[in-house]
Design an enzyme around this catalytic site. Structure first.
Site, mmCIF file in Angstrom:
data_model
loop_
_atom_site.group_PDB
_atom_site.id
_atom_site.type_symbol
_atom_site.label_atom_id
_atom_site.label_comp_id
_atom_site.label_asym_id
_atom_site.label_seq_id
_atom_site.Cartn_x
_atom_site.Cartn_y
_atom_site.Cartn_z
ATOM 1 C CB CYS A 181 2.886 2.522 8.587
ATOM 2 S SG CYS A 181 1.917 3.918 7.975
ATOM 3 C CD GLU A 233 2.012 6.336 0.792
ATOM 4 O OE1 GLU A 233 0.799 6.474 0.479
ATOM 5 O OE2 GLU A 233 2.502 6.813 1.835
ATOM 6 C CB SER A 274 15.315 6.436 -4.622
ATOM 7 O OG SER A 274 14.869 5.143 -4.990
ATOM 8 C CB SER A 304 0.572 11.315 8.849
ATOM 9 O OG SER A 304 0.192 10.743 10.081
ATOM 10 C CB ILE A 305 2.269 9.842 3.390
ATOM 11 C CG1 ILE A 305 3.544 9.407 4.139
ATOM 12 C CG2 ILE A 305 2.594 10.366 2.004
ATOM 13 C CD1 ILE A 305 4.566 10.496 4.328
ATOM 14 C CB ILE A 306 -2.314 9.625 1.713
ATOM 15 C CG1 ILE A 306 -1.300 9.789 0.572
ATOM 16 C CG2 ILE A 306 -3.736 9.705 1.164
ATOM 17 C CD1 ILE A 306 -1.397 8.728 -0.505
#
Length: 644
Positions: A2, A77, A363, A52-54
């Site tokens: 974000c 995260e 990565s 938005s990931i979680i």
């Protein structure tokens, strides 16, 4: 992933301006295209852009505690948020979401400033605690996620994920810091905690800052540092097995997401090790992306294809061409201050390609720093052996004179290019390492800058950045330079490059090799297992033998480089001339214009390879141009120190 921004007046004299907060927040829209939120309570305002990931449905920010008096905006995260959530529930905290963001809120309530010591992940966040009347900002241990802040002349405090968020505030002075310019041309970036602007700062990795109502802004507090503590007599085979286990654990922890996760695959050892490990942990084929170049000397795509075929990945490749120079202005806008790592170009393109298929990638960044993969480490240790044999009083005059007399022979075979080595042998360890990594070393800087600029510096030297860190570093010569890279090159160059290039496309990049628990373990591996003779990353390569081919691991290191020297003599020749010999650099008043003409002439003729210096000057000139273009929306244009 974000973008965060905010304003706080510790004196309580001014309410946060909603329109200004909106501009600061929306300047970070590329970091969070999925959602937006702002909140103001008197003198404090928080802004957030969300990727938005979680907890896709319930992760809106700013997010609050139960009574609404504690608010957070968060970028990053937290990989151990689930066990932390259970621990906090057992302590009586109530959760309304299943997001890692809310875990930080309750961790703050439970442990205060020490909450960061419980977090495993990459993060930059700001908490406003209405009970304590305090603003708390924090950055992760390694510096994976960025965080900028500034104290305005009227006492208000700003913060943001990128410098552009601070620049969106009309009250931020735009005066250039000459010491930052000196550092930029030495390192290719402006190291923490400085920025190119005198009144804006980077919060250093592993630090927090608390600003309390009614109090002046103090200094950041360090909560973590990397300590090298090699275990003597460690068994090599057992270490290799432990490395595979540690890597698998780190990679698995980084797979936590409510969206698909892919990987960058350059064809180097580090990214290949991550992909190979990842392929053994997931059921579906890993989505991998890589970049290829037209020049075979720089192209690692065939090695990436080898790994992709072995592990059955869903592999995607994009070719980078010389006309991608059109990215120059775009890159300058992404970084907000001069930034001279040309591999930002392929990183931008590989991020663009990855985002077409996934929202999160892993990565391989960090392998070189953890396991001594850079060639300069080997050269430094060889030089250290000579330095230890001869006292400085003898080395300085002898090798100093030899270095000055030896010709600069970029055209010659590498075995005959001894000038840099002779110069380094005349220096102490820190100065020599600084000399080895500098784009513009002190001898070249004396020709690049004029007397007016040197007066602005008032004796300051960019090597002082490394000298300050070295005072707290380890004694072993290899560990010492690894530590310096963890403090400078890794956060200032590598992680900055990846963050801005990926977030330009709304892509989250995770770095399991820089999981702090993995990093702390790697620091216990003896230097002799990391670098053996000419073999850097020795223990990592040995550990990966069951998973990667010998040909891939033991080929010459290529890196994620761009063939600048050829480009600047060919298709980009006109762009170089217009930038280096144009009005903008001349108007700054700090450069020797006759020397700039010589740089262009000798590089075009193939007499010298000035590609790194030329790229640094190009990006500096583009940063000035970008500041001029945005000045209409700001209080004042970028200004030179001393009122120019």
């Amino acid at each position: 992933m974000c973008g965060i921004a905010g304003i706080f007046d510790p004196r309580g004299r001014q309410a946060a301006d909603a329109a200004v907060l909106d501009r600061m927040t929306d300047s970070l829209a590329h970091r969070g295209p999925d959602d937006r939120g702002t909140w103001i309570d008197g003198p404090v305002g928080l802004g957030h852009r969300r990727l938005s990931i979680i907890d896709l449905a319930a992760g809106h920010q700013p997010l609050f505690n139960e009574d609404g008096r504690v608010a957070i905006v968060f970028n990053g995260e937290i990989y151990n948020f689930q066990p932390l959530m259970e621990e906090l529930k057992a302590a009586g905290h109530q959760f309304r979401t299943r997001s890692d963001t809310e875990v930080i809120v309750h961790a703050w309530e439970q442990w205060g400033e020490a909450c960061v010591e419980r977090l495993r992940g990459m993060f930059a966040f700001a908490i406003w605690d209405g009970h304590r009347q305090a603003l708390f900002i924090a950055r992760d241990r390694i510096g994976i996620k960025p965080l900028f802040y500034a104290e305005l002349p009227d006492g208000r405090v700003l913060f943001g994920s990128e410098l552009k968020a601070l620049l969106a505030h009309p009250g931020l002075p735009r005066e250039i810091e000459p010491r930052a310019v000196e550092e930029y041309f030495a390192y290719g970036y402006v190291p923490e905690p400085r920025t190119i602007y005198r009144h804006a700062r980077k919060l250093p990795p592993g630090h927090t800052l608390t600003v309390r109502a009614g109090e002046a802004v103090g200094a950041p507090r360090q909560y973590w540092d990397l300590r090298f503590a090699p275990e003597a007599g460690l068994d090599a085979a057992a270490t290799e097995e432990r490395l595979r286990e540690r890597l698998a654990e780190a990679v698995e922890s980084h797979l936590v997401a409510d969206v698909p996760v892919g990987a960058f695959l350059s064809g180097g050892v580090d990214s290949s090790a991550v992909v190979a490990t990842m392929a053994g942990l997931v059921e579906q084929p890993v989505h991998t992306t890589s970049i290829s170049f037209g020049e075979s000397a720089y192209d690692e795509a065939r090695y990436a294809a080898e790994v992709a075929e072995r592990y059955g990945t869903d592999h995607h490749v994009r070719r980078l061409e010389p006309d991608d120079f059109q990215l120059l202005d775009r890159l300058a806008g992404l970084y907000d201050e001069p930034y001279a790592d040309s591999s930002a170009m392929p990183t931008f393109r590989v991020s663009e390609l990855a985002r077409e298929g996934v929202k999160v990638v892993l990565s391989g960044d960090g392998g070189d720093e953890n396991f001594a993969g850079y060639r300069r480490y080997r050269w430094h240790l060889n030089e250290e052996r000579v330095r230890r044999l001869l006292p400085r009083a003898l080395r300085g005059p002898v090798f100093g004179l030899a270095g000055r007399l030896y010709p600069k022979a970029d055209w010659a075979p590498k075995v005959l290019r001894a000038k840099a080595t002779l110069e380094a042998l005349a220096l102490d360890s820190v100065e020599a390492y600084f000399h080895s990594v500098s784009i513009v070393g002190e001898p070249l800087a004396r020709r690049l800058f004029n007397d007016a600029f040197r007066r602005e510096l008032d004796g300051y030297r960019a090597v002082e950045v490394m000298q300050g860190h070295a005072a707290n570093g380890p004694d072993h010569p290899l560990s010492a330079v690894q530590y310096l890279d963890f403090k400078t090159y890794l956060p200032g160059d590598i992680l900055t490059k990846v963050d801005r290039a990926s977030m330009a496309h709304g892509l989250e990049v995770r770095v399991p090799l820089l999981d702090h628990e993995f990093v702390e373990w790697a620091a216990t591996v003896p230097p002799a297992l990391k670098l053996q003779g000419r073999d850097g990353k020795h223990v990592l390569k040995r550990a990966m033998r069951p998973m990667l081919s010998e040909g891939l691991m033991y080929r010459p290191k290529m890196g994620f480089a761009v063939p600048l020297a050829e480009w600047f003599r060919g298709p980009l020749r006109g762009a170089v001339r217009s930038s280096l010999l144009g009005e903008r650099l001349a108007d700054v008043g700090w450069f020797d214009t006759a020397f700039l003409r010589r740089v262009v002439r000798e590089h075009e003729a193939g007499l010298r390879d000035y590609s790194a210096l030329i790229w640094s000057l190009l990006m500096f000139e583009r940063a000035l141009a970008g500041a001029d273009r945005s000045a209409g929306a700001a209080a004042e244009p970028m200004a030179m120190a001393g009122g120019r």
